[in-house]
Design a protein around this motif. Structure first.
Motif, mmCIF file in Angstrom:
data_model
loop_
_atom_site.group_PDB
_atom_site.id
_atom_site.type_symbol
_atom_site.label_atom_id
_atom_site.label_comp_id
_atom_site.label_asym_id
_atom_site.label_seq_id
_atom_site.Cartn_x
_atom_site.Cartn_y
_atom_site.Cartn_z
ATOM 1 N N LYS A 173 0.465 -0.778 -0.108
ATOM 2 C CA LYS A 173 0.022 -0.264 0.205
ATOM 3 C C LYS A 173 0.830 0.950 0.205
ATOM 4 O O LYS A 173 1.695 1.136 0.964
ATOM 5 C CB LYS A 173 -1.024 -0.017 0.873
ATOM 6 C CG LYS A 173 -1.888 -1.194 1.023
ATOM 7 C CD LYS A 173 -3.036 -1.338 2.421
ATOM 8 C CE LYS A 173 -4.544 -1.795 1.942
ATOM 9 N NZ LYS A 173 -4.153 -3.297 2.119
ATOM 10 N N ALA B 284 1.216 5.333 0.152
ATOM 11 C CA ALA B 284 -0.061 7.152 -0.354
ATOM 12 C C ALA B 284 0.766 7.632 -1.537
ATOM 13 O O ALA B 284 1.513 7.721 -1.848
ATOM 14 C CB ALA B 284 0.396 7.686 0.906
ATOM 15 N N THR B 285 0.131 8.118 -2.182
ATOM 16 C CA THR B 285 -0.420 8.677 -3.390
ATOM 17 C C THR B 285 -0.605 10.696 -3.977
ATOM 18 O O THR B 285 -1.512 10.454 -2.944
ATOM 19 C CB THR B 285 -0.167 7.799 -5.268
ATOM 20 O OG1 THR B 285 -2.381 8.147 -4.428
ATOM 21 C CG2 THR B 285 0.125 6.971 -4.535
ATOM 22 N N TYR C 26 0.891 14.202 5.788
ATOM 23 C CA TYR C 26 0.359 12.565 5.914
ATOM 24 C C TYR C 26 0.573 11.602 6.588
ATOM 25 O O TYR C 26 0.532 11.070 7.943
ATOM 26 C CB TYR C 26 -0.300 11.392 4.640
ATOM 27 C CG TYR C 26 -0.672 10.254 5.188
ATOM 28 C CD1 TYR C 26 -1.612 10.607 5.523
ATOM 29 C CD2 TYR C 26 0.084 9.368 4.691
ATOM 30 C CE1 TYR C 26 -2.852 9.392 5.818
ATOM 31 C CE2 TYR C 26 -0.206 8.254 4.122
ATOM 32 C CZ TYR C 26 -1.670 7.996 5.369
ATOM 33 O OH TYR C 26 -1.847 6.807 5.726
ATOM 34 N N LYS D 47 3.780 11.808 -10.189
ATOM 35 C CA LYS D 47 3.172 11.068 -9.502
ATOM 36 C C LYS D 47 3.433 10.213 -8.226
ATOM 37 O O LYS D 47 5.080 9.995 -8.536
ATOM 38 C CB LYS D 47 1.839 9.923 -10.217
ATOM 39 C CG LYS D 47 1.166 9.392 -8.835
ATOM 40 C CD LYS D 47 0.441 7.682 -9.655
ATOM 41 C CE LYS D 47 -0.764 7.856 -8.528
ATOM 42 N NZ LYS D 47 -1.694 6.639 -9.474
ATOM 43 N N ASP E 98 -7.500 15.352 0.793
ATOM 44 C CA ASP E 98 -8.432 14.122 -0.329
ATOM 45 C C ASP E 98 -7.607 14.785 -1.522
ATOM 46 O O ASP E 98 -7.820 13.721 -1.940
ATOM 47 C CB ASP E 98 -9.690 14.700 -0.884
ATOM 48 C CG ASP E 98 -10.901 14.880 0.171
ATOM 49 O OD1 ASP E 98 -11.051 13.914 1.123
ATOM 50 O OD2 ASP E 98 -11.696 15.974 0.257
ATOM 51 N N SER E 99 -6.619 14.816 -1.707
ATOM 52 C CA SER E 99 -5.471 14.805 -3.050
ATOM 53 C C SER E 99 -4.536 13.490 -3.147
ATOM 54 O O SER E 99 -3.360 13.177 -3.236
ATOM 55 C CB SER E 99 -4.564 16.157 -3.405
ATOM 56 O OG SER E 99 -4.188 15.995 -2.390
ATOM 57 N N LYS F 189 -4.238 9.899 -2.142
ATOM 58 C CA LYS F 189 -4.720 8.540 -2.653
ATOM 59 C C LYS F 189 -4.106 7.369 -2.090
ATOM 60 O O LYS F 189 -3.046 7.052 -1.787
ATOM 61 C CB LYS F 189 -5.324 7.924 -3.966
ATOM 62 C CG LYS F 189 -6.300 9.565 -4.306
ATOM 63 C CD LYS F 189 -7.526 9.631 -3.857
ATOM 64 C CE LYS F 189 -8.235 10.698 -4.436
ATOM 65 N NZ LYS F 189 -8.974 11.289 -3.401
ATOM 66 N N GLU G 23 -3.043 3.770 -2.532
ATOM 67 C CA GLU G 23 -3.033 2.658 -3.735
ATOM 68 C C GLU G 23 -2.557 1.403 -3.129
ATOM 69 O O GLU G 23 -1.071 1.427 -2.753
ATOM 70 C CB GLU G 23 -3.032 3.223 -4.936
ATOM 71 C CG GLU G 23 -3.222 4.266 -5.290
ATOM 72 C CD GLU G 23 -3.306 5.161 -6.477
ATOM 73 O OE1 GLU G 23 -2.531 4.987 -7.065
ATOM 74 O OE2 GLU G 23 -3.120 5.948 -7.007
#
Length: 189
Positions: free
Chosen positions: A40, A42-43, A65, A99, A118-119, A121, A123
């Motif tokens: 996982k 964070a992007t 974050y 990215k 919110d920017s 994600k 993944e």
């Protein structure tokens, strides 16, 4: 902000798990073939800005974050390297799109904190095999382009890789002035 600074200065640092499959060199370029573990991440994606400017926007978001600006309010520690995908144009220059990929530390892989921004994600990414070359300094867009070109030249006739994107990676916090480590990763096909 205080959590971000404290985390980057005093938090734990975990290395993104990988295995070196082989090493090579051609002229003055040394490289490794590695398999990098998935997981996982964070992007943050930024478009319509040059790479260096996009990084100045994306990196603080990821650092906040990781530093505790998440639904659990906890600093997770760092994983290195932090990588970001760039997208070359036909002429070798980079498109105005990046990215950033930050691998969530192992302790939080099964249940990562939810980003407040919110920017950002979360993944899942499969493991990848890359050709990697290392270089020092405070890397900028021109450095990434030059190093990627050198690695491509070194791999001619020996390795195949994606041509539509590659990863730029960094291992050091901005406040580390010497002995900096950066890498270019061409993704093996």
């Amino acid at each position: 902000m205080l959590g971000m600074i404290r985390n980057s200065l005093f938090g734990s640092v975990e290395t993104w798990p990988w295995q070196v499959l082989s090493k090579g060199a051609k002229e003055e370029v040394s490289y490794e073939e590695r398999t990098c573990e998935g997981g996982k991440f964070a992007t943050v994606e930024v478009t319509d800005k040059p790479v260096d400017e996009a990084l100045r926007e994306a990196m603080p978001k990821v650092m906040k974050y990781v530093g505790g600006t998440n639904d659990k309010g906890i600093g997770m520690g760092m994983t290195v390297p932090i990588s970001f995908a760039v997208f070359p144009s036909d002429d070798g220059s980079l498109q105005k799109k990046i990215k950033v990929w930050f691998r969530i530390p192992n302790q939080f892989q099964s249940n990562p904190p939810v980003p407040i921004d919110d920017s950002i994600k979360i993944e899942d990414r499969e493991s990848i095999t890359v050709y990697s070359t290392q270089f020092g300094g405070y890397a900028k867009e021109a450095d990434y382009i030059a190093q990627a070109a050198q690695l491509r030249t070194a791999l001619e006739g020996t390795g195949t890789y994606q041509s539509d994107m590659y990863f730029c990676t960094g291992y050091d916090p901005p406040m580390k002035p010497y002995g900096r480590r950066n890498e270019i990763w061409l993704v093996k096909t």
